[in-house]
Scaffold this active site. Structure first.
Site, PDB file in Angstrom:
ATOM      1  CE  LYS A 103       2.242 -68.885 -88.669  1.00  0.00           C
ATOM      2  NZ  LYS A 103       3.567 -68.854 -89.323  1.00  0.00           N
ATOM      3  CB  SER A 104       2.415 -62.214 -87.113  1.00  0.00           C
ATOM      4  OG  SER A 104       2.869 -63.364 -86.470  1.00  0.00           O
ATOM      5  CB  SER A 132       9.298 -66.066 -92.694  1.00  0.00           C
ATOM      6  OG  SER A 132      10.148 -65.673 -91.635  1.00  0.00           O
ATOM      7  N   GLY A 145       0.506 -71.954 -91.265  1.00  0.00           N
ATOM      8  CA  GLY A 145       1.490 -71.653 -92.292  1.00  0.00           C
ATOM      9  C   GLY A 145       2.887 -71.744 -91.717  1.00  0.00           C
ATOM     10  N   GLY A 146       3.878 -71.833 -92.576  1.00  0.00           N
ATOM     11  CA  GLY A 146       5.265 -71.950 -92.133  1.00  0.00           C
ATOM     12  C   GLY A 146       5.788 -70.645 -91.559  1.00  0.00           C
ATOM     13  CG  ASP A 156       5.506 -66.658 -82.601  1.00  0.00           C
ATOM     14  OD1 ASP A 156       6.030 -67.780 -82.757  1.00  0.00           O
ATOM     15  OD2 ASP A 156       5.592 -65.758 -83.452  1.00  0.00           O
TER      16      ASP A 156
END
Lengths: 173, 173, 173, 173
Positions: C12-13, C9, C6-7, C33
């Site tokens: 996902k996290s 923001s 996903g893009g 990341d």
């Protein structure tokens, strides 16, 4: 009130944490880092705010100065209201920076502490920390102390932060 | 001066960042998190300082209250000295917390903003953030608002922080 | 193994943290990341490494691609060695990015999950988070999904991360 | 592949950052901290996961060991796939920890580096850092090295991380 002045990566934050641990009374800690965190994100990297150049230089504009003056007044007021306050700052303007603090603190009792660190060692620590723009440690190591008057100076080049903090704490107690 | 009150994970910090971006003048941001960061590490988890219980409860002691009062005086002084200041806090004491701020700010002009968020949604966001003690969001969602008077209320349950910030900014401009 | 794409923001996290909490077995979490954190600092902002442009663009060079390929092999090997692994990535290359993962994972069983979020909402969350380069959310919202095949898609535009994680967990259990 | 072993606050992370800067080729850095970050939050403070006791002790359970073994396999696989990899670890089990790595790396070429630091100095730095449980530095300073065999040892007690990194880099080049 205790005001520490020293260049980037000279070990000010570590000394502050040790001081807060060593001193029997509780001390609040503020500093240029927490002030910059309080600024709008859009002021970082802006001519009116604070800019970091590629070689480690720092330039601040009119909005930064105005907010900084109000912040200094507020931090001094916390001390007047009964809190013990330790501040770490980087006197990029040397004696002009010290005068800005003196204006804010007025008649408050302050211990002025210079935190020195050899530029080469500060640069090595800057690289090891990895979280600061490179070049700041070298550029600031000397210039922040020029013309500034201290009650006490410590040097972290070959002395641990905790040992430096003990020297300072002995003057406060 | 703007004071936002809301429970943990209600979205206060996000609203503050958006406000700092939306408002044309530069605003300084402080809050209960930056205050706790300024405390000595040894006051976290201490009866005199601030303790977090396993179920998400927060208990503060006498030293915390004394330093907090001085900190509030200082933050109010920054506003008196000309800075625009936005504060986010968690009124664990409800109206007693609001009165502590009122004592510090005196005649200053303040916009009181309630940041509400459904407890179930705040709890889901607490889990997704992963950086907060579990249970705080649920425990605080309602209680921090009881008996508190606002100029404006926003609700982040189904509205983005940026949209809430626009509502607040429209009242400041 | 679960791979979320996903893009910036898009949430996902947060979904990963909720998944790690919901799933009864322990899952290791890695992602773009943590990979970028593992790179030498000097590769960030370098033509051979990874560069972030002022408008939110991301450009990666040959050294980045070579290390990324080895990293993907290693992450897949963790799964082969018995660990349950959830990865979140940003497929800047769309199907080419997915093929890079497919080459690394070989015969491993993978659940491909698309994490969608409306570009306007992702941009609002980027501003509220304050820790990401502006513009990334908008630039990436659509392009990372073009030509990518999923087993499952979730959409965080109006659904909390925890709810999306429950949908995914139901497919894993 | 380079594997550094040393107690908490012995300066491993700083040495790794300096190594990544000094070495002409790009090296990926992983370590016990990034592994613990990859674990589900619910495994921190759990008997099956990893627990930190009030006196600085660390205890790990069966789930931790199983995931750690898979993680080691994966990190070794990254090196086999062509990446240069530097790892920093805390061999709480001494030679048993080293054997776990040896099992994962097989025939790979590894430089084993011991990072020593006097317990008193490491404890002072732990206090100055402020982000680690107190007592870990003292408890780990000696025990992690007992029975471990190194190609090279450095000592950060009176030597900067950058200087230690130069010693290591000279053996790699």
């Amino acid at each position: 009130m205790i005001i520490l002045n020293g260049g980037s990566s000279s070990g000010k934050s570590g000394i502050v944490r040790c001081l807060q641990d060593l001193l029997p009374d509780p001390w609040l800690a503020f500093g240029v880092d927490s002030f910059v965190d309080a600024l709008p994100a859009k002021m970082r990297g802006s001519g009116e705010g604070i800019e970091f150049t590629a070689d480690g230089g720092v330039e601040v504009g009119a909005d930064f100065r105005a907010l900084e003056a109000a912040w200094m007044e507020g931090v001094a007021e916390m001390a007047r209201a009964g809190a013990r306050v330790v501040v770490d700052d980087v006197f990029l303007g040397g004696p002009a920076s010290q005068q800005r603090w003196q204006k804010a603190i007025g008649a408050l009792d302050v211990l002025w502490v210079g935190v020195r660190c050899d530029g080469t060692v500060a640069t090595a620590r800057e690289l090891a920390r990895g979280d600061r723009g490179r070049g700041m440690a070298a550029l600031q190591a000397q210039v922040v102390h020029e013309g500034v008057l201290y009650d006490l100076e410590v040097n972290t080049t070959r002395t641990e932060s905790l040992t430096c903090a003990r020297t300072i704490a002995a003057r406060v107690g």
